[in-house]
Design a protein around this motif. Structure first.
Motif, PDB file in Angstrom:
ATOM      1  N   ALA A   2       0.860  -1.187   0.000  1.00  0.00           N
ATOM      2  CA  ALA A   2       0.000   0.000   0.000  1.00  0.00           C
ATOM      3  C   ALA A   2       0.891   1.230   0.000  1.00  0.00           C
ATOM      4  N   ILE A   3       0.501   2.243  -0.765  1.00  0.00           N
ATOM      5  CA  ILE A   3       1.257   3.494  -0.836  1.00  0.00           C
ATOM      6  C   ILE A   3       0.526   4.558  -0.029  1.00  0.00           C
ATOM      7  N   HIS A   4       1.259   5.224   0.849  1.00  0.00           N
ATOM      8  CA  HIS A   4       0.669   6.326   1.622  1.00  0.00           C
ATOM      9  C   HIS A   4       1.703   7.433   1.760  1.00  0.00           C
ATOM     10  N   LYS A   5       1.378   8.597   1.207  1.00  0.00           N
ATOM     11  CA  LYS A   5       2.266   9.755   1.221  1.00  0.00           C
ATOM     12  C   LYS A   5       3.640   9.410   0.647  1.00  0.00           C
ATOM     13  N   GLY A   6       3.615   8.589  -0.390  1.00  0.00           N
ATOM     14  CA  GLY A   6       4.843   8.246  -1.093  1.00  0.00           C
ATOM     15  C   GLY A   6       5.633   7.104  -0.496  1.00  0.00           C
ATOM     16  N   MET A   7       5.241   6.628   0.675  1.00  0.00           N
ATOM     17  CA  MET A   7       5.950   5.525   1.318  1.00  0.00           C
ATOM     18  C   MET A   7       5.247   4.204   1.010  1.00  0.00           C
TER      19      MET A   7
END
Length: 292
Positions: A163-168
């Motif tokens: 999963a991607i969240h704020k680029g991480m």
């Protein structure tokens, strides 16, 4: 009556126009200068997207040349978005998590992923050693954040559950656990930070460090800054084992030594560790002695 109706109609249209402008102003910024993320990954080609084929993902708007390509992105966006949301992974690694935007003009490809950089010089640093910088956006070293927060366990994640969240990039052992994170990502991230901060503070408070090494400039030579005074370039001490110790407040407590830090003086430092990351350790000094 007709005049009232005309007035109300005009007011409604005006308010609708204002609302439309407000929505447009809040729209997620366009990623990759409007170029197609799928085309970059699959064909290493820069192809302009069209506004009618757009997807908002992780706070950015991605444009595509056709509905078919748009659907390909929607099926697995984590496969196509640029690393670190388009920010420079080299800058992130060398500046303690600082986010510096890259551009489509300076792009590298590695292991099926797209990496952007602010200039050719920094791109060259990445191209020389991509494995060193390609996973700086992998959160928790690839371990499951949900498992850590909910159960206190270090459970390796799997790439297929990313999963991607704020680029991480966050990885999980199963789709069910990944969906649990996606339902409230900020909850897990903030809780992990709180737990880590408490643990680090407790450990550091009891850890008195004594190190001998040569002086240098923390920011100029090693790309890191003091924690307490991030605006300062900082005094660094490089030990014989290659670790870099950033000495907090040295510009105030030891101004002469601070001014001479570029001379590679041999010093012995005693102090308390306040933070560490990889090869870097931040110390609050109790004493600093020059060694002859």
């Amino acid at each position: 009556m007709n005049l009232v109706r005309v007035f109300l109609t005009a007011a409604f249209l005006a308010s609708t126009a204002m609302l439309s402008h407000a929505v447009e102003a809040k729209e997620a910024p366009v990623a990759l200068d409007g170029n197609c993320a799928v085309c970059l990954v699959n064909g290493k080609k820069i192809v302009k997207g069209k506004p009618e084929y757009k997807v908002v993902f992780d706070g950015q708007t991605y444009l595509f040349p056709s509905e078919k390509v748009k659907q390909e992105f929607e099926a697995s966006p984590e496969k196509y978005v640029p690393a670190l949301k388009g920010d420079c992974t080299v800058c992130y690694a060398h500046h303690d998590g600082h986010r510096n935007p890259g551009t489509i003009d300076h792009i590298s490809f590695y292991q099926g992923r797209v990496f952007l950089f602010p200039n050719e010089q920094i791109k060259a640093v990445f191209d020389k050693a991509p494995p060193k910088y390609s996973d700086v956006d992998l959160a928790c070293d690839g371990k499951c954040i949900v498992c850590k927060v909910d159960g206190g366990k270090d459970v390796p994640g799997k790439a297929k559950f990313t999963a991607i969240h704020k680029g991480m990039r966050y990885q999980f052992p199963s789709e069910a656990v990944m969906q649990k994170f996606q339902a409230s990502p900020d909850k897990y991230i903030s809780q992990l930070k709180a737990d880590t901060s408490t643990s680090s503070t407790t450990d550091a408070a009891s850890q008195l460090v004594s190190v001998t090494g040569t002086t240098g400039c923390a920011a100029c030579q090693f790309g890191v800054h003091p924690k307490q005074d991030p605006g300062e370039l900082g005094l660094a001490v490089k030990s014989e084992d290659g670790k870099i110790y950033v000495i907090e407040g040295a510009h105030k407590s030891h101004p002469s030594l601070y001014d001479s830090r570029f001379e590679s003086l041999k010093v012995k430092v005693k102090g308390k560790e306040i933070a560490s990351k990889g090869n870097f350790v931040w110390l609050t000094p109790q004493s600093i002695e020059t060694v002859k």
